[in-house]
Design a protein around this motif. Structure first.
Motif, PDB file in Angstrom:
ATOM      1  N   TYR A 251      -2.673 -15.684  -2.216  1.00  0.00           N
ATOM      2  CA  TYR A 251      -2.172 -14.338  -1.922  1.00  0.00           C
ATOM      3  C   TYR A 251      -3.282 -13.284  -1.918  1.00  0.00           C
ATOM      4  O   TYR A 251      -3.152 -12.255  -1.253  1.00  0.00           O
ATOM      5  CB  TYR A 251      -1.061 -13.966  -2.905  1.00  0.00           C
ATOM      6  N   GLN A 252      -4.367 -13.539  -2.622  1.00  0.00           N
ATOM      7  CA  GLN A 252      -5.491 -12.601  -2.553  1.00  0.00           C
ATOM      8  C   GLN A 252      -6.168 -12.707  -1.196  1.00  0.00           C
ATOM      9  O   GLN A 252      -6.528 -11.680  -0.598  1.00  0.00           O
ATOM     10  CB  GLN A 252      -6.501 -12.883  -3.660  1.00  0.00           C
ATOM     11  N   GLN A 253      -6.346 -13.913  -0.693  1.00  0.00           N
ATOM     12  CA  GLN A 253      -6.934 -14.093   0.630  1.00  0.00           C
ATOM     13  C   GLN A 253      -6.076 -13.412   1.695  1.00  0.00           C
ATOM     14  O   GLN A 253      -6.599 -12.755   2.617  1.00  0.00           O
ATOM     15  CB  GLN A 253      -7.072 -15.582   0.948  1.00  0.00           C
ATOM     16  N   VAL A 254      -4.752 -13.532   1.573  1.00  0.00           N
ATOM     17  CA  VAL A 254      -3.848 -12.888   2.520  1.00  0.00           C
ATOM     18  C   VAL A 254      -3.999 -11.371   2.464  1.00  0.00           C
ATOM     19  O   VAL A 254      -4.116 -10.690   3.492  1.00  0.00           O
ATOM     20  CB  VAL A 254      -2.389 -13.292   2.237  1.00  0.00           C
ATOM     21  N   ALA A 255      -4.000 -10.823   1.239  1.00  0.00           N
ATOM     22  CA  ALA A 255      -4.117  -9.367   1.083  1.00  0.00           C
ATOM     23  C   ALA A 255      -5.436  -8.859   1.650  1.00  0.00           C
ATOM     24  O   ALA A 255      -5.473  -7.820   2.335  1.00  0.00           O
ATOM     25  CB  ALA A 255      -3.989  -9.005  -0.395  1.00  0.00           C
ATOM     26  N   GLU A 256      -6.514  -9.560   1.386  1.00  0.00           N
ATOM     27  CA  GLU A 256      -7.819  -9.135   1.894  1.00  0.00           C
ATOM     28  C   GLU A 256      -7.868  -9.205   3.414  1.00  0.00           C
ATOM     29  O   GLU A 256      -8.433  -8.318   4.076  1.00  0.00           O
ATOM     30  CB  GLU A 256      -8.919 -10.000   1.273  1.00  0.00           C
ATOM     31  N   HIS A 257      -7.283 -10.245   3.980  1.00  0.00           N
ATOM     32  CA  HIS A 257      -7.288 -10.392   5.441  1.00  0.00           C
ATOM     33  C   HIS A 257      -6.492  -9.268   6.104  1.00  0.00           C
ATOM     34  O   HIS A 257      -6.935  -8.679   7.095  1.00  0.00           O
ATOM     35  CB  HIS A 257      -6.708 -11.751   5.828  1.00  0.00           C
ATOM     36  N   LEU A 258      -5.330  -8.942   5.551  1.00  0.00           N
ATOM     37  CA  LEU A 258      -4.505  -7.897   6.142  1.00  0.00           C
ATOM     38  C   LEU A 258      -5.097  -6.509   5.932  1.00  0.00           C
ATOM     39  O   LEU A 258      -4.930  -5.619   6.774  1.00  0.00           O
ATOM     40  CB  LEU A 258      -3.088  -7.972   5.569  1.00  0.00           C
ATOM     41  N   ALA A 259      -5.806  -6.321   4.834  1.00  0.00           N
ATOM     42  CA  ALA A 259      -6.498  -5.047   4.623  1.00  0.00           C
ATOM     43  C   ALA A 259      -7.619  -4.878   5.643  1.00  0.00           C
ATOM     44  O   ALA A 259      -7.809  -3.794   6.215  1.00  0.00           O
ATOM     45  CB  ALA A 259      -7.050  -4.983   3.207  1.00  0.00           C
ATOM     46  N   LYS A 260      -8.330  -5.956   5.912  1.00  0.00           N
ATOM     47  CA  LYS A 260      -9.464  -5.910   6.841  1.00  0.00           C
ATOM     48  C   LYS A 260      -9.013  -5.773   8.285  1.00  0.00           C
ATOM     49  O   LYS A 260      -9.604  -5.018   9.073  1.00  0.00           O
ATOM     50  CB  LYS A 260     -10.310  -7.173   6.672  1.00  0.00           C
ATOM     51  N   THR A 261      -7.965  -6.508   8.668  1.00  0.00           N
ATOM     52  CA  THR A 261      -7.577  -6.566  10.075  1.00  0.00           C
ATOM     53  C   THR A 261      -6.548  -5.518  10.473  1.00  0.00           C
ATOM     54  O   THR A 261      -6.473  -5.126  11.644  1.00  0.00           O
ATOM     55  CB  THR A 261      -7.013  -7.956  10.422  1.00  0.00           C
ATOM     56  N   ARG A 262      -5.747  -5.059   9.492  1.00  0.00           N
ATOM     57  CA  ARG A 262      -4.668  -4.131   9.837  1.00  0.00           C
ATOM     58  C   ARG A 262      -4.566  -2.931   8.902  1.00  0.00           C
ATOM     59  O   ARG A 262      -3.668  -2.109   9.041  1.00  0.00           O
ATOM     60  CB  ARG A 262      -3.332  -4.878   9.860  1.00  0.00           C
ATOM     61  N   GLY A 263      -5.486  -2.829   7.958  1.00  0.00           N
ATOM     62  CA  GLY A 263      -5.509  -1.695   7.054  1.00  0.00           C
ATOM     63  C   GLY A 263      -4.300  -1.596   6.143  1.00  0.00           C
ATOM     64  O   GLY A 263      -3.951  -0.501   5.682  1.00  0.00           O
ATOM     65  N   LEU A 264      -3.670  -2.718   5.849  1.00  0.00           N
ATOM     66  CA  LEU A 264      -2.474  -2.697   5.011  1.00  0.00           C
ATOM     67  C   LEU A 264      -2.850  -2.662   3.535  1.00  0.00           C
ATOM     68  O   LEU A 264      -3.739  -3.401   3.090  1.00  0.00           O
ATOM     69  CB  LEU A 264      -1.600  -3.926   5.289  1.00  0.00           C
ATOM     70  N   PRO A 265      -2.170  -1.842   2.742  1.00  0.00           N
ATOM     71  CA  PRO A 265      -2.434  -1.817   1.306  1.00  0.00           C
ATOM     72  C   PRO A 265      -1.796  -3.018   0.620  1.00  0.00           C
ATOM     73  O   PRO A 265      -0.849  -3.621   1.142  1.00  0.00           O
ATOM     74  CB  PRO A 265      -1.762  -0.510   0.854  1.00  0.00           C
ATOM     75  N   ALA A 266      -2.317  -3.359  -0.534  1.00  0.00           N
ATOM     76  CA  ALA A 266      -1.760  -4.450  -1.335  1.00  0.00           C
ATOM     77  C   ALA A 266      -1.329  -3.910  -2.689  1.00  0.00           C
ATOM     78  O   ALA A 266      -1.952  -2.995  -3.231  1.00  0.00           O
ATOM     79  CB  ALA A 266      -2.781  -5.568  -1.512  1.00  0.00           C
ATOM     80  N   VAL A 267      -0.253  -4.470  -3.211  1.00  0.00           N
ATOM     81  CA  VAL A 267       0.243  -4.113  -4.535  1.00  0.00           C
ATOM     82  C   VAL A 267       0.183  -5.362  -5.407  1.00  0.00           C
ATOM     83  O   VAL A 267       0.718  -6.418  -5.039  1.00  0.00           O
ATOM     84  CB  VAL A 267       1.696  -3.598  -4.468  1.00  0.00           C
ATOM     85  N   THR A 268      -0.504  -5.249  -6.531  1.00  0.00           N
ATOM     86  CA  THR A 268      -0.600  -6.380  -7.447  1.00  0.00           C
ATOM     87  C   THR A 268       0.760  -6.641  -8.091  1.00  0.00           C
ATOM     88  O   THR A 268       1.385  -5.716  -8.629  1.00  0.00           O
ATOM     89  CB  THR A 268      -1.650  -6.115  -8.537  1.00  0.00           C
TER      90      THR A 268
END
Length: 319
Positions: A251-268
């Motif tokens: 799930y960290q890899q997913v969050a990082e990928h979406l932040a990089k490619t789509r600027g989506l925030p992540a919530v722990t």
């Protein structure tokens, strides 16, 4: 294998069943056992009724050489034993008595080994003992595997179990990460966090030890290819195979990928669940099967999938 394969598919109107029918159409005769929904596919014969009724199953099994058993229930105690136990029992009884029958392919699930509910010290292989978690669904997955195994032992029935984790298709994975009412499956992320959640946020799930959660998935197309192989491969007979991605989704890899490619925030999101690694080595070695999907492709396909007005998102059951 029989020169002419006559295949019965249960659960043919579901996500996996429909993809399998499309994949095998034209290469064999296909019959579908349908209950609540019809299957309108040219060339596919349909038998209508409930799988818990022996006469319906006998009609569906007449002259069949192979079965792919996909019909299942989730946490529905009033129905699940009729489908998972009684229905499977009638299928196996007809199979063992049939002079034309060759192979029974059961699509099971990693719920039979507890998937992320229990802590596993190492990779989860096919030798892992059955460990159902609370509720009726995981128990049904254990009972299905044991029933098929015992028919193989007692009657020499030709059978194969393909044990799959959570099956993804189209934009499923995107909605599995939703904090909103359109969430697909579980956990219910919103119930695990306090305070506001930014628009478009995705969960960076943590396991019970506080590390990024790792959970197993498989794309429906990869599972369907494994089924197609298992129907005839000599090494599949009498065996159980884990059919999953080479690595679990981090799930960290997913969050990082979406932040990089789509600027989506992540919530722990802390969870009580455990990271697991379902090992697919046996399927790759014995069946020469390979999954085409990894985490990045799973994410990209889910976020780029565009639904047409004629293709509304419809979830028949949540998982």
């Amino acid at each position: 294998m029989a020169e002419l394969v006559r295949l019965l598919v249960t659960g043919a109107t579901g996500k996996v069943g429909r993809a399998l029918v499309d994949r095998l159409g034209g290469s064999c005769e296909i019959r579908a056992l349908c209950h609540n929904r019809p299957l309108d596919v040219p060339g596919v014969e349909c038998v209508f009724g409930t799988i818990s009724d022996r006469e319906t199953v006998r009609e569906a099994m007449a002259g069949v050489t192979h079965v792919v058993h996909l019909a299942t229930c989730k946490e529905t105690p009033d129905e699940i034993m009729d489908v998972a136990v009684k229905g499977l029992f009638w299928l196996l009884e007809e199979a063992r008595e049939s002079p034309t029958f060759e192979r029974f392919v059961l699509v099971g699930g990693d719920a039979a080994v507890g998937h992320y509910v229990y802590k596993h010290p190492g990779p989860v292989t096919e030798t892992q003992r059955h460990t159902a978690y609370q509720g009726c669904y995981a128990l049904s997955k254990v009972l299905e595997e044991v029933m098929l195994e015992q028919y193989q032992i007692a009657y020499g029935l030709g059978g194969t179990c393909l044990r799959a984790p959570w099956i993804m298709d189209r934009d499923d994975f995107r909605y599995s990460l939703s904090f909103g009412p359109d969430l697909f499956g579980g956990p219910v992320w919103r119930e695990l966090v306090d305070g506001d959640v930014p628009d478009g946020a995705v969960p960076l799930a943590l396991d019970a030890d506080g590390a990024p959660l790792k959970r197993n998935f498989v794309h429906v197309s990869d599972l369907v290819e494994a089924i197609a192989i298992a129907l005839s491969h000599p090494a599949a007979g009498g065996e159980t195979f884990n059919i999953c991605m080479d690595e679990p989704v981090d799930y960290q890899q997913v969050a990082e990928h979406l932040a990089k490619t789509r600027g989506l925030p992540a919530v722990t999101v802390p969870t009580p669940y455990h990271s697991t690694w379902l090992d697919n080595t046996k399927a790759k070695l014995l069946l020469d099967w390979r999954p085409r999907y990894d985490t990045e492709r799973l994410v990209e396909d889910a976020w780029t999938y565009q639904r047409s007005p004629e293709d509304p998102r419809r979830v028949w059951y949540p998982g």
